[in-house]
Structures are given as C-alpha cells and as structure tokens.
Design an enzyme around this catalytic site. Structure first.
Site, mmCIF file in Angstrom:
data_model
loop_
_atom_site.group_PDB
_atom_site.id
_atom_site.type_symbol
_atom_site.label_atom_id
_atom_site.label_comp_id
_atom_site.label_asym_id
_atom_site.label_seq_id
_atom_site.Cartn_x
_atom_site.Cartn_y
_atom_site.Cartn_z
ATOM 1 N N LYS A 146 0.774 -1.269 0.164
ATOM 2 C CA LYS A 146 -0.073 0.251 0.094
ATOM 3 C C LYS A 146 0.789 1.145 0.018
ATOM 4 C CE LYS A 146 -1.752 1.540 4.200
ATOM 5 N NZ LYS A 146 -1.476 2.992 4.212
ATOM 6 N N ASN A 147 1.891 1.197 0.939
ATOM 7 C CA ASN A 147 2.860 2.541 1.154
ATOM 8 C C ASN A 147 3.728 2.574 0.066
ATOM 9 O OD1 ASN A 147 1.294 2.945 3.255
ATOM 10 N ND2 ASN A 147 3.158 2.610 4.761
ATOM 11 N N ARG A 164 -3.861 10.205 4.158
ATOM 12 C CA ARG A 164 -2.169 10.825 4.313
ATOM 13 C C ARG A 164 -1.743 10.964 2.704
ATOM 14 N NH1 ARG A 164 0.436 14.017 7.415
ATOM 15 N NH2 ARG A 164 2.710 13.889 7.130
ATOM 16 N N CYS A 179 -4.926 8.077 9.374
ATOM 17 C CA CYS A 179 -5.026 7.594 10.376
ATOM 18 C C CYS A 179 -4.845 8.382 11.807
ATOM 19 C CB CYS A 179 -4.341 5.927 10.736
ATOM 20 S SG CYS A 179 -5.312 4.662 9.881
ATOM 21 N N ARG A 228 0.311 14.565 12.836
ATOM 22 C CA ARG A 228 1.066 14.425 11.645
ATOM 23 C C ARG A 228 1.244 15.593 10.818
ATOM 24 N NH1 ARG A 228 -1.224 8.673 9.224
ATOM 25 N NH2 ARG A 228 0.804 8.431 8.450
ATOM 26 N N PRO A 229 2.303 16.487 11.114
ATOM 27 C CA PRO A 229 2.415 17.647 10.360
ATOM 28 C C PRO A 229 3.023 17.313 8.748
ATOM 29 C CG PRO A 229 4.315 17.208 11.792
ATOM 30 C CD PRO A 229 3.391 16.277 12.108
ATOM 31 N N ILE A 230 3.042 18.499 8.267
ATOM 32 C CA ILE A 230 3.594 18.619 6.913
ATOM 33 C C ILE A 230 4.679 19.569 6.473
ATOM 34 C CG2 ILE A 230 1.781 17.353 5.704
ATOM 35 C CD1 ILE A 230 0.579 20.181 4.705
ATOM 36 N N ASP A 231 5.287 19.902 7.617
ATOM 37 C CA ASP A 231 6.086 21.236 7.572
ATOM 38 C C ASP A 231 7.493 20.928 6.752
ATOM 39 O OD1 ASP A 231 6.530 19.341 9.915
ATOM 40 O OD2 ASP A 231 8.177 20.553 10.270
ATOM 41 N N LEU A 232 7.808 19.858 6.709
ATOM 42 C CA LEU A 232 9.089 19.164 6.327
ATOM 43 C C LEU A 232 8.651 19.248 4.682
ATOM 44 C CD1 LEU A 232 10.322 16.159 8.417
ATOM 45 C CD2 LEU A 232 11.205 18.501 8.120
ATOM 46 N N ASP A 273 4.367 0.907 12.116
ATOM 47 C CA ASP A 273 3.259 0.067 11.529
ATOM 48 C C ASP A 273 3.026 -0.999 12.014
ATOM 49 O OD1 ASP A 273 2.817 2.430 10.191
ATOM 50 O OD2 ASP A 273 2.690 1.813 8.354
ATOM 51 N N ARG A 302 -8.345 -0.360 5.079
ATOM 52 C CA ARG A 302 -7.688 0.844 4.437
ATOM 53 C C ARG A 302 -6.423 0.105 3.896
ATOM 54 N NH1 ARG A 302 -7.861 6.526 7.403
ATOM 55 N NH2 ARG A 302 -6.734 6.830 5.450
HETATM 56 C C1 UD1 Z 1 4.567 6.915 6.288
HETATM 57 C C2 UD1 Z 1 3.510 5.794 6.140
HETATM 58 C C3 UD1 Z 1 3.082 5.100 7.310
HETATM 59 C C4 UD1 Z 1 4.274 4.805 8.315
HETATM 60 C C5 UD1 Z 1 5.175 6.251 8.157
HETATM 61 C C6 UD1 Z 1 6.521 5.967 9.176
HETATM 62 C C7 UD1 Z 1 2.434 6.180 3.901
HETATM 63 C C8 UD1 Z 1 1.194 6.293 2.963
HETATM 64 N N1 UD1 Z 1 2.336 6.073 5.148
HETATM 65 O O1 UD1 Z 1 3.914 7.887 6.790
HETATM 66 O O2 UD1 Z 1 2.467 4.098 7.279
HETATM 67 O O3 UD1 Z 1 3.604 4.818 9.803
HETATM 68 O O4 UD1 Z 1 5.603 6.537 6.988
HETATM 69 O O5 UD1 Z 1 7.062 4.705 8.468
HETATM 70 O O6 UD1 Z 1 3.370 5.848 3.099
HETATM 71 N N2 UD1 Z 1 7.057 14.545 10.253
HETATM 72 C C9 UD1 Z 1 7.166 15.850 10.522
HETATM 73 N N3 UD1 Z 1 7.193 16.508 9.655
HETATM 74 C C10 UD1 Z 1 6.567 16.516 8.438
HETATM 75 C C11 UD1 Z 1 6.373 15.171 8.322
HETATM 76 C C12 UD1 Z 1 6.682 14.005 9.154
HETATM 77 O O7 UD1 Z 1 7.616 16.257 11.759
HETATM 78 O O8 UD1 Z 1 6.574 17.038 7.503
HETATM 79 C C13 UD1 Z 1 7.356 13.491 11.380
HETATM 80 C C14 UD1 Z 1 6.032 12.550 11.768
HETATM 81 O O9 UD1 Z 1 5.433 13.273 12.649
HETATM 82 C C15 UD1 Z 1 6.687 11.330 12.205
HETATM 83 C C16 UD1 Z 1 7.978 11.401 11.440
HETATM 84 O O10 UD1 Z 1 8.191 12.594 10.951
HETATM 85 O O11 UD1 Z 1 6.936 11.546 13.566
HETATM 86 C C17 UD1 Z 1 7.822 10.299 10.319
HETATM 87 O O12 UD1 Z 1 6.648 10.526 9.557
HETATM 88 P P1 UD1 Z 1 6.885 10.171 7.989
HETATM 89 O O13 UD1 Z 1 8.235 9.279 7.647
HETATM 90 O O14 UD1 Z 1 6.489 11.310 7.329
HETATM 91 O O15 UD1 Z 1 5.490 9.352 7.946
HETATM 92 P P2 UD1 Z 1 4.424 9.505 6.741
HETATM 93 O O16 UD1 Z 1 4.973 9.585 5.480
HETATM 94 O O17 UD1 Z 1 3.225 10.386 6.948
#
Ligand code: UD1
Length: 416
Positions: A22-23, A92, A116, A121-125, A305, A397
């Site tokens: 899925k991912n 997401r 979920c 779950r921020p998107i700042d990065l 996960d 999902r």
């Molecule tokens: C992806 C997976 C999810 C998995 C996660 C970690 C998908 C669709 N989902 O989620 O199943 O649990 O990887 O392996 O592929 N973070 C920030 N800022 C950001 C983005 C992330 O602080 O802009 C933090 C998150 O809060 C978290 C960490 O970075 O603590 C890792 O998150 P990330 O690797 O981005 O997870 P996803 O891509 O959302």
C-alpha cells in the site's frame, strides 16, 4: 456496518501470497500524474486508500481501467490542479499529489491530508522542501495554494527523515532542469520503489535507499509496466498472527530484507524463521517469549506500523516487554480495547509496559485505526470465546479482506 468476528483455538498452516505494498502504491499513483503515456501496475490490492487515490487521479483528468488486480492508468489529459478536501481529506498520501502536480502543472491547490489518527502528523518538512526549490505557498481557508512557476533545482536538507516528504520532493524534482540533491532522506523500501518506478519511466533518480538522493531533470516520462514491492506490513502482520496462534506458514512475494528487524524479533520470541528468495517461513510451536523491548524507528529500525500488531503478540507472550513508540504520539489507542480483553498494559507517554497473560478473553472491541485494528484481530486469535471487532473500515484501508487471508490459513474468522 462491517464487523469481524474471531474465535481462538486454531493453529495457522499453509502459504499466502502477499499483495503489493500500500505504502509503495499510493505515492506511485501520485507519480502517474507525471507520465504522458500509460502506466500499468500489477498485483494491486483492493484497499480503500488505493481507491481514494484513484478517485483523485480521475478528478484531475486521468483515465483508469481496473481488471483483476491490474490498474491501467492514462494521465495524458491531466489538466486540473485541485485536490479537494472531499477527495483527499481522509487519506495521508493525498499530500504526495502536491509535488507531482507542481511538477506537471506548475501549480496545485490542495487541502490538508488526513489519514489514521495516530497522533500529530505535520507536513512542515514537505512545505519546507518545496519552498527551498522556489515554490510559493499560501495557506487559506483550509487549502494550500501553491505556485511552482519559479521552481528551480537546488539542495534540500530535511531536518528529520520523513517518508512522505522525501517522496513528495522526489516527484517535484523530476522535471527540474539540472541537478537537485535531497539530504537526510528516508530510506524505507517504499521510497526506493518509487525511485525505481520513476526510473522505469525514464526519470533520473539516484541514491534512493541512502540518505542522499540526487535527481537530474528530464523533459518527459514515458509509459511503463510496473510490479510494486510486496507489502512488508501485511507480511509482518501474518507472521505475528502465526506467532500468536502457533503453526507453520509460508509468506510469499516478500523481500525478507525489508523485514530484517521484525524477523530478528520473531526469532527472539522463540519462532523458527527461515528465508529464501522472496519467501519467509515461520514455525511456532510453543507460547512466545516476551521481547525485552521493542523500539520503533525509521527504516531499517522496527517499523511503527507493526508496533500495534506486536503489542498484541506481547500481551499473550511469556514475560514482560517495554514498547517505545518513537514516531507517532497516538499509537496506543487500542490499549483500552485490549484491557477489556484482559491484557495487562500500562501506558506512560510514548511507552507501554506489557505483562503477558496466558490467554485473553474475547470481547466486543472497536478498531481505532488501521494497524490498531489489525492488532485487535490478532488479539482475538488468542482470546477465549468470540472477539468482535467493530470499525472494520479502518482495517480495510490496508488489508484486502484480512478475514479471508487468515481463514485460508485456518483461523476461525468471518466478516459479519
Ligand atoms: C509513512 C507511512 C506510514 C508510516 C510512516 C512511518 C505512507 C502512506 N504512510 O507515513 O504508514 O507509519 O511513514 O514509517 O507511506 N514528520 C514531521 N513533519 C513532516 C512529516 C513528518 O515532523 O512534515 C514526522 C512525523 O510526525 C513522524 C515522522 O516525521 O514522527 C515520520 O513521519 P513520515 O515518515 O513522514 O510518515 P508518513 O510519510 O506520513
């Protein structure tokens, strides 16, 4: 309303083919936006998140034909840059359309992603990386208005590793002239698979799987046929199910290297685990030993996960285990449900202390998110009487009829 009912008392035997990940597929679907020709994807499971990504693609102008487990996607006529909250707001991965749409159309309007509820779950990065490459982003009325008309190559160094941000930036850079370098990238197998998919269409992405990814811009991408990697989280779930129930199971279509940290844990639990090519065999003949600790982290560390699933395994293992959840702050939401079933768990902040009991007690419980829901199904496999799990839509999902797979292996489980 779908529910799943499970009864314990059956060992698991047999062989199971794992679907594509899925991912891996979700960002690959966003990446299809970049292709003028036709993309064919094989072994695509029937997950609700995948259907939602396809709905977004269609709304942007793509044509999609589904037959068996194959998707044929034509993005020649993509011309809409809006990813609405209605379509993207509860998954997401919708955020990965941001990079792809900017690369294709130089603009994108997109709502905040969902997914979920496993914590903040921020998107700042993601936004930081795009701004480094010249994208102008304005946030208004719940939408991000993004202008990529002045996008340029450069160097982006992420403050921390993020799967989604790495994937988003990789897609944004595919057509940028010259060389772009992404530093401190996520190294997950799904990131590597996305790079391989892009390269199969003629992109020039190097270094995926290491912390530094380099992208040399190309003018266009061509048609491709692609088989995404097997789903390591689904595979890990069925391995843990076998550890809970006992039995002998062969998991096929999975790269054992993607589950190295997990297989090591299962061996410590007392299971016999062997691997050959794309197969993993597990044999579990007695109650598992509890692991001293499980600490989640970015790949190749133990995947968050699978933490929920291993939490269920620990509730019925011999001894005590401390679980440290280092990625998401809301990943113990199923604990109150497990307590109803007689589990012994204390949660303090991001840590759960588990004392194994011989058997749980069947109860009516509710899935709180995808992997927590799978964990509850596994808990039901070792609980006296019946366990009924509500909110199965969360499980759907990321599992293509979990009850069908487990009953094929011999579990007593049905969807009500
Ligand atoms: C992806 C997976 C999810 C998995 C996660 C970690 C998908 C669709 N989902 O989620 O199943 O649990 O990887 O392996 O592929 N973070 C920030 N800022 C950001 C983005 C992330 O602080 O802009 C933090 C998150 O809060 C978290 C960490 O970075 O603590 C890792 O998150 P990330 O690797 O981005 O997870 P996803 O891509 O959302």
């Amino acid at each position: 309303m779908n529910k799943i009912r499970v009864k314990s008392g059956h060992k698991l035997y047999g062989s199971i083919d794992i679907c594509s990940s899925k991912n891996a597929i979700l960002p690959i679907l966003a990446a299809c936006t970049l292709c003028d020709g036709e993309v064919t994807l094989f072994n695509v499971p029937n997950f609700s998140d995948i259907k939602k990504m396809c709905a977004i693609l269609r709304s942007m102008g793509a044509g999609i034909i589904e037959f068996d487990n194959t998707l044929s996607i034509n993005c020649k006529n993509i011309d809409k840059c809006l990813i609405s909250n209605e379509l993207g707001g509860d998954i997401r991965a919708s955020i990965i359309f941001l990079g792809a749409t900017l690369a294709r159309l130089k603009k994108c309007i997109i709502g905040q992603p969902g997914g979920c509820l496993i914590g903040n779950r921020p998107i700042d990065l993601h936004l930081f990386g795009l701004r480094q490459l010249g994208v102008k982003i304005v946030e208004e009325h719940g939408y991000l208005y993004c202008d990529g008309s002045d996008m340029h190559n450069g160097v982006v160094e992420f403050e921390k590793q993020s799967v989604g941000a790495t994937e988003n930036l990789m897609l944004a850079c595919v057509f940028l002239k010259g060389k772009t370098t992404l530093k401190n990238c996520a190294k997950e197998p799904e990131v590597v698979d996305l790079a391989n998919f892009l390269n199969s269409m003629g992109a020039k992405v190097f270094g995926a799987g290491t912390s530094s990814i380099t992208i040399f811009g190309v003018d266009k991408l061509h048609s491709t046929e692609y088989l995404p990697i097997g789903d390591r989280i689904v595979a890990g779930t069925y391995l843990a199910a076998t550890a809970i129930c006992g039995g002998d199971v062969e998991i096929c279509n999975i790269n054992p290297l993607h589950l190295k940290s997990v297989l090591k844990k299962l061996a410590y639990c007392g299971c016999n685990v062997s691997t050959k090519n794309d197969k993993i065999k597990i044999s579990a003949n007695k109650r598992c030993n509890a692991l001293k600790s499980i600490t989640t982290g970015v790949y190749p560390k133990f995947p968050t996960d699978l933490q929920s699933v291993f939490l269920s395994l620990m509730t019925v293992s011999k001894g005590n285990c401390v679980i440290h959840e280092n990625l998401f702050d809301g990943r113990f939401k199923q604990v109150p449900e497990l307590l109803k079933m007689g589990a012994k768990i204390d949660v303090v902040c991001n840590m759960a202390k588990v004392t194994g009991v011989k058997k749980l007690s069947g109860a009516d419980v509710c899935a709180t998110d995808l992997r927590a829901g799978a964990g509850l199904v596994l808990a039901g496999l070792n609980a006296d009487g019946y366990t009924t799990i509500d909110n199965v839509h969360f499980i759907d999902r990321g599992y293509d009829h979990i009850e069908r797979d487990l009953s094929l292996l011999g579990a007593e489980i049905e969807r009500l």
